[in-house]
Design a protein around this motif. Structure first.
Motif, PDB file in Angstrom:
ATOM      1  N   HIS A  90       0.844  -1.190   0.000  1.00  0.00           N
ATOM      2  CA  HIS A  90       0.000   0.000   0.000  1.00  0.00           C
ATOM      3  C   HIS A  90       0.888   1.252   0.000  1.00  0.00           C
ATOM      4  CE1 HIS A  90      -2.239  -3.187   2.217  1.00  0.00           C
ATOM      5  NE2 HIS A  90      -3.188  -2.841   1.351  1.00  0.00           N
ATOM      6  N   SER A  91       0.387   2.303  -0.614  1.00  0.00           N
ATOM      7  CA  SER A  91       1.133   3.561  -0.650  1.00  0.00           C
ATOM      8  C   SER A  91       0.405   4.629   0.144  1.00  0.00           C
ATOM      9  CB  SER A  91       1.315   4.031  -2.097  1.00  0.00           C
ATOM     10  OG  SER A  91       0.056   4.318  -2.696  1.00  0.00           O
ATOM     11  N   HIS A  92       1.184   5.482   0.798  1.00  0.00           N
ATOM     12  CA  HIS A  92       0.668   6.666   1.487  1.00  0.00           C
ATOM     13  C   HIS A  92       1.422   7.852   0.910  1.00  0.00           C
ATOM     14  CE1 HIS A  92      -1.190   3.952   4.371  1.00  0.00           C
ATOM     15  NE2 HIS A  92      -0.008   3.383   4.562  1.00  0.00           N
ATOM     16  N   ARG A  93       0.714   8.734   0.270  1.00  0.00           N
ATOM     17  CA  ARG A  93       1.359   9.866  -0.371  1.00  0.00           C
ATOM     18  C   ARG A  93       1.080  11.138   0.416  1.00  0.00           C
ATOM     19  NH1 ARG A  93       0.986  11.488  -6.803  1.00  0.00           N
ATOM     20  NH2 ARG A  93       2.531  13.184  -6.708  1.00  0.00           N
ATOM     21  N   GLY A  94       2.145  11.781   0.879  1.00  0.00           N
ATOM     22  CA  GLY A  94       2.000  13.005   1.654  1.00  0.00           C
ATOM     23  C   GLY A  94       3.142  13.155   2.632  1.00  0.00           C
ATOM     24  N   LEU A  95       2.927  13.978   3.659  1.00  0.00           N
ATOM     25  CA  LEU A  95       3.935  14.248   4.680  1.00  0.00           C
ATOM     26  C   LEU A  95       3.685  13.366   5.897  1.00  0.00           C
ATOM     27  CD1 LEU A  95       3.964  18.153   4.433  1.00  0.00           C
ATOM     28  CD2 LEU A  95       5.562  16.532   3.377  1.00  0.00           C
ATOM     29  N   PHE A  96       4.729  12.733   6.371  1.00  0.00           N
ATOM     30  CA  PHE A  96       4.609  11.783   7.479  1.00  0.00           C
ATOM     31  C   PHE A  96       3.949  12.393   8.717  1.00  0.00           C
ATOM     32  CE2 PHE A  96       7.056   8.791  10.523  1.00  0.00           C
ATOM     33  CZ  PHE A  96       5.986   7.915  10.576  1.00  0.00           C
ATOM     34  N   PRO A  97       4.379  13.581   9.185  1.00  0.00           N
ATOM     35  CA  PRO A  97       3.735  14.137  10.378  1.00  0.00           C
ATOM     36  C   PRO A  97       2.234  14.357  10.213  1.00  0.00           C
ATOM     37  CG  PRO A  97       5.815  15.252   9.972  1.00  0.00           C
ATOM     38  CD  PRO A  97       5.535  14.404   8.764  1.00  0.00           C
ATOM     39  N   GLU A  98       1.814  14.667   8.991  1.00  0.00           N
ATOM     40  CA  GLU A  98       0.390  14.910   8.753  1.00  0.00           C
ATOM     41  C   GLU A  98      -0.413  13.619   8.671  1.00  0.00           C
ATOM     42  OE1 GLU A  98       0.119  17.303   5.263  1.00  0.00           O
ATOM     43  OE2 GLU A  98       1.142  19.036   6.159  1.00  0.00           O
ATOM     44  N   LEU A  99       0.251  12.500   8.353  1.00  0.00           N
ATOM     45  CA  LEU A  99      -0.439  11.221   8.212  1.00  0.00           C
ATOM     46  C   LEU A  99      -0.301  10.332   9.443  1.00  0.00           C
ATOM     47  CD1 LEU A  99       0.678  10.363   4.560  1.00  0.00           C
ATOM     48  CD2 LEU A  99      -1.540  11.245   5.284  1.00  0.00           C
ATOM     49  N   ALA A 100       0.509  10.759  10.418  1.00  0.00           N
ATOM     50  CA  ALA A 100       0.865   9.885  11.542  1.00  0.00           C
ATOM     51  C   ALA A 100      -0.334   9.445  12.356  1.00  0.00           C
ATOM     52  CB  ALA A 100       1.889  10.580  12.438  1.00  0.00           C
ATOM     53  N   THR A 101      -1.280  10.325  12.588  1.00  0.00           N
ATOM     54  CA  THR A 101      -2.426   9.974  13.439  1.00  0.00           C
ATOM     55  C   THR A 101      -3.228   8.830  12.837  1.00  0.00           C
ATOM     56  OG1 THR A 101      -2.579  12.223  14.313  1.00  0.00           O
ATOM     57  CG2 THR A 101      -4.536  10.845  14.503  1.00  0.00           C
ATOM     58  N   GLU A 102      -3.505   8.890  11.536  1.00  0.00           N
ATOM     59  CA  GLU A 102      -4.293   7.832  10.918  1.00  0.00           C
ATOM     60  C   GLU A 102      -3.501   6.534  10.770  1.00  0.00           C
ATOM     61  OE1 GLU A 102      -4.556   7.890   6.323  1.00  0.00           O
ATOM     62  OE2 GLU A 102      -4.577  10.018   6.902  1.00  0.00           O
ATOM     63  N   LEU A 103      -2.174   6.614  10.801  1.00  0.00           N
ATOM     64  CA  LEU A 103      -1.334   5.414  10.682  1.00  0.00           C
ATOM     65  C   LEU A 103      -0.970   4.815  12.035  1.00  0.00           C
ATOM     66  CD1 LEU A 103       1.136   6.619   7.882  1.00  0.00           C
ATOM     67  CD2 LEU A 103      -0.936   5.242   7.617  1.00  0.00           C
ATOM     68  N   SER A 104      -1.344   5.462  13.104  1.00  0.00           N
ATOM     69  CA  SER A 104      -0.946   5.037  14.444  1.00  0.00           C
ATOM     70  C   SER A 104      -1.390   3.606  14.738  1.00  0.00           C
ATOM     71  CB  SER A 104      -1.553   5.980  15.485  1.00  0.00           C
ATOM     72  OG  SER A 104      -1.198   5.579  16.790  1.00  0.00           O
TER      73      SER A 104
END
Length: 276
Positions: A90-104
């Motif tokens: 799977h790919s996550h495109r964007g900035l890590f700090p902005e995506l961290a909450t949903e990836l927790s």
């Protein structure tokens, strides 16, 4: 920087970067061997590679852990190409700090290979890793070592300075302290083995010639005429002997780096504390 990266890793220079990443198989295997010693038979279950590019590292690592899920995160569209190639699940495109909450809580392993030095706010990136990982989860980081003596000797031609891409450089003690401050306890390090062969004199020589006769097709430079293009082709023939000598000397430097356990890069493995 957005304009620069658009052509540096995708677009204009994508084919060149692709060839370079394919040549780094030994580096990928070195990272895998380093972290494998600290994984249990049941881990990793899910691995997030931050700054995954096209997914070349994930492709190598999947051979070692075929049952694990390998996902990639990156700002460019290369990570989506990695999914289409079957190298990334799977790919996550964007900035890590902005995506961290949903990836927790979704990954027990996070890696950042020559990524942290590119970021605007590296502390925010480490905060994101601490947020994503569960207690006991592992973070693998590989970065250039600014304390390598040739970093000063070669000056701005030392490839790991990599202007304008590298915004922050980390002495190993500083990075360890930053990790501990976020409940990420360093458990292992590799220095000499993480040395990148050819990144010193060979790349400095190439940078010298490129500065002398820049690529006329680079989108960020003004157009060059037919006469300049002919002169540049002549210079490419002239630089071959200097590159051969630099390559031989880099081989000796690599052997020395391994013998003294220091190099132009290092790896750190940190574990998230149970109390965090």
């Amino acid at each position: 920087m957005e304009f620069y990266y658009r052509d540096c890793y995708d677009g204009y220079q994508e084919e060149l970067r692709e060839r370079m990443f394919k040549l780094q198989t030994a580096t990928y295997r070195g990272r895998i061997a380093f972290v494998d010693r600290y994984l249990s038979p049941s881990t990793p279950k899910a691995w997030l590679d931050v700054g995954a590019g096209h997914g070349h590292f994930c492709r190598s690592a999947r051979r070692n852990w075929p049952d694990a899920v390998f996902d990639g995160l990156d700002f460019g569209d290369g990570v989506e190409k990695g999914v289409r190639r079957g190298w990334i699940h799977h790919s996550h495109r964007g900035l890590f700090p902005e995506l961290a909450t949903e990836l927790s809580g979704r990954y027990d392993m996070v890696s950042m290979h020559h990524y942290l030095e590119h970021t605007v706010s590296p502390f925010a990136e480490l905060d994101a890793a601490a947020r994503v990982l569960p207690p006991g989860g592992l973070l693998l980081i590989e970065v250039p070592d600014p304390e390598w003596p040739l970093s000063r000797v070669l000056g701005r031609r030392w490839n790991p300075w990599c202007q304008p891409q590298h915004l922050h450089m980390f002495p190993i003690a500083n990075l360890k302290e930053a990790l501990r401050n976020r409940g990420l306890d360093p458990v292992a390090e590799e220095r000499g083995v993480a040395h990148q062969a050819g990144a010193d004199l060979m790349m400095a020589t190439m940078r010298f010639w490129d500065a002398l006769m820049p690529d006329p097709d680079a989108p960020w430079l003004r157009h060059r005429g037919t006469g300049y293009r002919a002169a540049r082709k002549a210079s490419m023939v002239a630089k071959v002997p200097s590159l051969a000598v630099a390559g031989f000397l880099d081989l000796l430097i690599t052997l020395a780096a391994r013998s003294v356990n220091r190099g132009n890069a290092y790896r750190l493995l940190a574990r998230k504390a149970s109390s965090t």
